[in-house]
Design an enzyme around this catalytic site. Structure first.
Site, PDB file in Angstrom:
ATOM      1  CG  ASN A 145       2.254   1.088  -4.889  1.00  0.00           C
ATOM      2  OD1 ASN A 145       3.081   0.973  -3.990  1.00  0.00           O
ATOM      3  ND2 ASN A 145       1.811   0.064  -5.586  1.00  0.00           N
ATOM      4  CG  ASP A 177      -2.026   0.974   1.142  1.00  0.00           C
ATOM      5  OD1 ASP A 177      -2.299   1.463   0.032  1.00  0.00           O
ATOM      6  OD2 ASP A 177      -2.645   1.266   2.177  1.00  0.00           O
ATOM      7  CG  ASN A 197      -7.366  -2.571  -6.159  1.00  0.00           C
ATOM      8  OD1 ASN A 197      -6.467  -3.343  -5.861  1.00  0.00           O
ATOM      9  ND2 ASN A 197      -7.706  -1.562  -5.358  1.00  0.00           N
TER      10      ASN A 197
HETATM   11  C1  FPP Z   1      -1.969  -0.046  -3.365  1.00  0.00           C
HETATM   12  O1  FPP Z   1      -1.455   1.269  -3.321  1.00  0.00           O
HETATM   13  C2  FPP Z   1      -1.396  -0.788  -4.493  1.00  0.00           C
HETATM   14  C3  FPP Z   1      -2.114  -1.392  -5.494  1.00  0.00           C
HETATM   15  C4  FPP Z   1      -3.583  -1.363  -5.551  1.00  0.00           C
HETATM   16  C5  FPP Z   1      -1.439  -2.079  -6.623  1.00  0.00           C
HETATM   17  C6  FPP Z   1      -0.230  -2.893  -6.273  1.00  0.00           C
HETATM   18  C7  FPP Z   1       0.422  -3.305  -7.533  1.00  0.00           C
HETATM   19  C8  FPP Z   1       1.747  -3.340  -7.758  1.00  0.00           C
HETATM   20  C9  FPP Z   1       2.756  -3.072  -6.724  1.00  0.00           C
HETATM   21  C10 FPP Z   1       2.278  -3.623  -9.125  1.00  0.00           C
HETATM   22  C11 FPP Z   1       2.079  -4.962  -9.684  1.00  0.00           C
HETATM   23  C12 FPP Z   1       2.288  -6.109  -8.758  1.00  0.00           C
HETATM   24  C13 FPP Z   1       3.142  -7.132  -8.970  1.00  0.00           C
HETATM   25  C14 FPP Z   1       3.067  -8.308  -8.062  1.00  0.00           C
HETATM   26  C15 FPP Z   1       4.145  -7.147 -10.046  1.00  0.00           C
HETATM   27  P1  FPP Z   1      -2.426   2.483  -3.611  1.00  0.00           P
HETATM   28  O2  FPP Z   1      -2.424   2.762  -5.056  1.00  0.00           O
HETATM   29  O3  FPP Z   1      -3.767   2.203  -3.022  1.00  0.00           O
HETATM   30  O4  FPP Z   1      -1.724   3.650  -2.832  1.00  0.00           O
HETATM   31  P2  FPP Z   1      -2.420   4.886  -2.118  1.00  0.00           P
HETATM   32  O5  FPP Z   1      -3.168   4.335  -0.938  1.00  0.00           O
HETATM   33  O6  FPP Z   1      -1.271   5.732  -1.732  1.00  0.00           O
HETATM   34  O7  FPP Z   1      -3.319   5.543  -3.139  1.00  0.00           O
END
Ligand code: FPP
Length: 237
Positions: free
Chosen positions: A20, A18, A66
């Site tokens: 990203n 979480d 998502n």
């Molecule tokens: C949550 O952070 C992350 C995700 C919903 C996507 C995770 C995907 C990856 C790391 C890439 C692909 C995975 C692999 C296994 C290669 P968020 O976007 O909700 O962050 P935020 O809470 O800051 O908005």
């Protein structure tokens, strides 16, 4: 480090990747840049867990919720998954077993084919198990298992009274695997967000303030240390 390695051996660790989006926004970058960096951290954590002798890891890559995100962001995550699943063939050399958790139905034919090849190709590997949760939701997983048991009962293969925890567990996407010992959620959020609901009944939860794209091997060491300091009683005293 020696203690961490000894303590990490045989564990099953769940990762909620979480933060990203926030990581990218803070740098004035598109959210997808956070996912790109997050995927690199995923790969490094797989390598590091392997070095530590961890038995299984589960990464929450894409939840059933998502899909509500903008199409461009969903597409970018799917592209990354494809890219990293392709690289997954490298893991074969390392004897890792790759298991995809989740309902694959709505995924593209290309991704489904890739997943089938990887799961088949690594099925008999005996090294670390790498679970990647894609279109995964804990409630969906339990519903899917309930439906499967109902079908068996309707066919007369089982009696409803025979259904026990073990039988239900065997219908989950994680069938045959040990439950997670701890679930790690970076980014400061303190929620399970529909991750491994059944399997985490006795898991320890570890929350950290670092965002996933900034997550390092040292952070994992800290999390393992924290886990090792907890006293697990499994309902006993
Ligand atoms: C949550 O952070 C992350 C995700 C919903 C996507 C995770 C995907 C990856 C790391 C890439 C692909 C995975 C692999 C296994 C290669 P968020 O976007 O909700 O962050 P935020 O809470 O800051 O908005």
């Amino acid at each position: 480090m020696a203690d961490i390695k000894a303590g990490a051996k045989g564990l099953h660790i769940g990762f909620i990747m979480d933060g990203n989006g926030r990581w990218a926004q803070r740098r004035g970058l598109p959210r997808t840049a956070g996912h790109t960096k997050g995927a690199q951290v995923f790969q490094d954590m797989v390598k590091y867990c392997k070095q530590l002798g961890v038995e299984a890891v589960t990464f929450y890559a894409f939840s059933t919720e998502n899909w509500k995100r903008p199409k461009a962001e969903v597409d970018a995550i799917m592209r990354l998954l494809k890219e990293y699943l392709n690289r997954a063939f490298d893991y074969k050399k390392e004897d890792n077993r790759i298991v995809i958790l989740g309902d694959k139905t709505p995924l593209s034919d290309e991704i489904k084919k890739l997943m089938a090849e990887i799961e088949e190709g690594t099925r008999n590997n005996t090294g670390m198990t790498i679970n990647v949760a894609i279109n995964y939701g804990g409630r969906e997983e339990i519903t899917h298992a309930a439906r499967e048991l109902a079908r068996r009962a309707a066919r007369g293969e089982i009696q409803p009274e025979e259904i026990d925890e073990e039988m239900l567990s065997s219908c989950l996407y994680t069938a045959g695997q040990k439950d997670p010992d701890f679930i790690l959620r970076p980014s400061g959020e303190k929620r399970l967000s529909n991750f491994l609901l059944w399997q985490s009944a006795y898991a320890e939860f570890i929350y950290m303030d670092v965002l996933w794209p900034d997550f390092t091997r040292k952070d994992l060491d800290k999390a393992i240390e924290e886990f090792l300091s907890r006293n697990r009683r499994f309902g006993g005293i």
